[in-house]
Design a protein around this motif. Structure first.
Motif, PDB file in Angstrom:
ATOM      1  N   TRP A  84      -2.169 -19.928  50.487  1.00 55.69           N
ATOM      2  CA  TRP A  84      -2.887 -19.081  51.453  1.00 55.69           C
ATOM      3  C   TRP A  84      -1.940 -18.591  52.543  1.00 55.69           C
ATOM      4  CZ3 TRP A  84      -7.385 -16.696  51.963  1.00 55.69           C
ATOM      5  CH2 TRP A  84      -7.790 -16.297  53.238  1.00 55.69           C
ATOM      6  N   ASN A  85      -1.217 -19.524  53.153  1.00 58.01           N
ATOM      7  CA  ASN A  85      -0.292 -19.149  54.234  1.00 58.01           C
ATOM      8  C   ASN A  85       0.866 -18.302  53.718  1.00 58.01           C
ATOM      9  OD1 ASN A  85      -1.721 -20.400  56.293  1.00 58.01           O
ATOM     10  ND2 ASN A  85      -0.779 -22.381  55.856  1.00 58.01           N
ATOM     11  N   ALA A  86       1.343 -18.610  52.516  1.00 58.10           N
ATOM     12  CA  ALA A  86       2.436 -17.826  51.943  1.00 58.10           C
ATOM     13  C   ALA A  86       1.992 -16.390  51.671  1.00 58.10           C
ATOM     14  CB  ALA A  86       2.928 -18.478  50.656  1.00 58.10           C
ATOM     15  N   ALA A  87       0.772 -16.217  51.186  1.00 60.67           N
ATOM     16  CA  ALA A  87       0.267 -14.859  50.932  1.00 60.67           C
ATOM     17  C   ALA A  87       0.175 -14.072  52.235  1.00 60.67           C
ATOM     18  CB  ALA A  87      -1.087 -14.923  50.244  1.00 60.67           C
ATOM     19  N   LEU A  88      -0.282 -14.726  53.298  1.00 64.38           N
ATOM     20  CA  LEU A  88      -0.361 -14.037  54.589  1.00 64.38           C
ATOM     21  C   LEU A  88       1.021 -13.677  55.118  1.00 64.38           C
ATOM     22  CD1 LEU A  88      -3.242 -15.998  56.340  1.00 64.38           C
ATOM     23  CD2 LEU A  88      -3.278 -13.638  55.533  1.00 64.38           C
ATOM     24  N   GLU A  89       2.002 -14.564  54.907  1.00 66.57           N
ATOM     25  CA  GLU A  89       3.354 -14.296  55.400  1.00 66.57           C
ATOM     26  C   GLU A  89       4.052 -13.215  54.588  1.00 66.57           C
ATOM     27  OE1 GLU A  89       5.793 -17.743  55.913  1.00 66.57           O
ATOM     28  OE2 GLU A  89       4.233 -18.819  57.010  1.00 66.57           O
ATOM     29  N   VAL A  90       3.915 -13.254  53.272  1.00 72.31           N
ATOM     30  CA  VAL A  90       4.590 -12.269  52.422  1.00 72.31           C
ATOM     31  C   VAL A  90       4.002 -10.881  52.648  1.00 72.31           C
ATOM     32  CG1 VAL A  90       4.928 -11.551  50.018  1.00 72.31           C
ATOM     33  CG2 VAL A  90       5.345 -13.916  50.683  1.00 72.31           C
ATOM     34  N   PHE A 102     -12.585 -19.653  53.239  1.00 74.13           N
ATOM     35  CA  PHE A 102     -13.478 -20.537  52.496  1.00 74.13           C
ATOM     36  C   PHE A 102     -13.588 -20.121  51.037  1.00 74.13           C
ATOM     37  CE2 PHE A 102     -14.870 -20.709  56.918  1.00 74.13           C
ATOM     38  CZ  PHE A 102     -14.633 -22.057  57.158  1.00 74.13           C
ATOM     39  N   SER A 103     -13.496 -18.818  50.756  1.00 75.65           N
ATOM     40  CA  SER A 103     -13.527 -18.369  49.368  1.00 75.65           C
ATOM     41  C   SER A 103     -12.139 -17.996  48.864  1.00 75.65           C
ATOM     42  CB  SER A 103     -14.468 -17.175  49.219  1.00 75.65           C
ATOM     43  OG  SER A 103     -13.989 -16.076  49.956  1.00 75.65           O
ATOM     44  N   GLY A 104     -11.153 -17.919  49.737  1.00 75.08           N
ATOM     45  CA  GLY A 104      -9.787 -17.645  49.329  1.00 75.08           C
ATOM     46  C   GLY A 104      -9.462 -16.177  49.135  1.00 75.08           C
ATOM     47  N   VAL A 105     -10.144 -15.286  49.844  1.00 70.45           N
ATOM     48  CA  VAL A 105      -9.952 -13.854  49.654  1.00 70.45           C
ATOM     49  C   VAL A 105      -9.224 -13.257  50.855  1.00 70.45           C
ATOM     50  CG1 VAL A 105     -11.126 -11.643  49.373  1.00 70.45           C
ATOM     51  CG2 VAL A 105     -12.012 -13.664  48.241  1.00 70.45           C
ATOM     52  N   VAL A 126      -6.957 -16.634  46.205  1.00 67.96           N
ATOM     53  CA  VAL A 126      -6.451 -17.981  45.972  1.00 67.96           C
ATOM     54  C   VAL A 126      -7.666 -18.795  45.555  1.00 67.96           C
ATOM     55  CG1 VAL A 126      -5.254 -19.956  46.959  1.00 67.96           C
ATOM     56  CG2 VAL A 126      -4.694 -17.657  47.742  1.00 67.96           C
ATOM     57  N   ASN A 127      -7.718 -19.186  44.280  1.00 64.87           N
ATOM     58  CA  ASN A 127      -8.948 -19.768  43.767  1.00 64.87           C
ATOM     59  C   ASN A 127      -8.827 -21.179  43.232  1.00 64.87           C
ATOM     60  OD1 ASN A 127      -7.460 -19.175  41.533  1.00 64.87           O
ATOM     61  ND2 ASN A 127      -8.971 -17.881  40.558  1.00 64.87           N
ATOM     62  N   ASP A 128      -7.767 -21.879  43.568  1.00 62.22           N
ATOM     63  CA  ASP A 128      -7.603 -23.230  43.055  1.00 62.22           C
ATOM     64  C   ASP A 128      -6.752 -24.031  44.039  1.00 62.22           C
ATOM     65  OD1 ASP A 128      -7.627 -25.406  41.399  1.00 62.22           O
ATOM     66  OD2 ASP A 128      -6.674 -24.427  39.699  1.00 62.22           O
TER      67      ASP A 128
END
Length: 173
Positions: A84-90, A102-105, A126-128
């Motif tokens: 989650w944090n990596a997706a926000l940073e990239v 909460f749902s990973g979107v 992010v679903n897992d």
């Protein structure tokens, strides 16, 4: 005239009885909710108690089970925090439109990467909770349509690499 009225009454009762019998047969549980067999029998010969039989038959549902909310209200989707944090940073060069941890979107608006000329828009799921490539789904769009699959793969690889770096930094190998 009386004979005709009596025949209509009997035919009405026969139709009602036939409808009742056909509806009772649709339940799959015998005539009156039983097991459909002899008294005291169950699908599992080791079950003798009535409560055990109810638990064994609970897996066989009816149409009315579709209208019951049987899922617990506190069920949530688990999201890997490093991904989650990596997706926000990239994807920090894209303006964030919607974020739901909460749902990973993560949904972003159009933005151009540093040193690039083409505008992109991303949707990340992010679903897992596992730190795995299957745990993240990236959809990348340009103004002209879907982005090149190689670009999407490069973004996914960058997110996975950054997530591994965050995990190592945290000391949780």
């Amino acid at each position: 005239m009386a004979v005709r009225r009596q025949a209509q009454t009997w035919s009405g009762w026969l139709v009602a009885g036939a409808l009742t019998a056909s509806l009772a047969g649709c339940g799959g549980g015998g005539w009156f909710g039983g097991s459909g067999g002899a008294q005291g029998t169950s699908p599992d010969p080791t079950i003798t108690d009535g409560r055990d039989r109810e638990a064994a038959l609970a897996g066989s549902g009816t149409v009315w089970d579709l209208f019951v909310n049987a899922s617990p209200p506190d069920t949530t989707v688990e999201v890997n925090r490093y991904l989650w944090n990596a997706a926000l940073e990239v994807l920090d060069f894209l303006p964030v439109e919607t974020v739901d941890p909460f749902s990973g979107v993560i949904v972003t608006g159009f933005g151009t990467p540093p040193g690039g000329g083409r505008a992109y828009r991303a949707a990340v799921l992010v679903n897992d909770p596992a730190m795995d490539a299957r745990s993240i789904n990236v959809a990348l769009m340009t103004r002209a349509g879907p982005a090149d699959p190689a670009t999407v793969r490069a973004i996914e690889d960058a997110i996975m690499t950054r997530a591994r770096q965050l995990r190592v930094r945290d000391g949780r190998l």
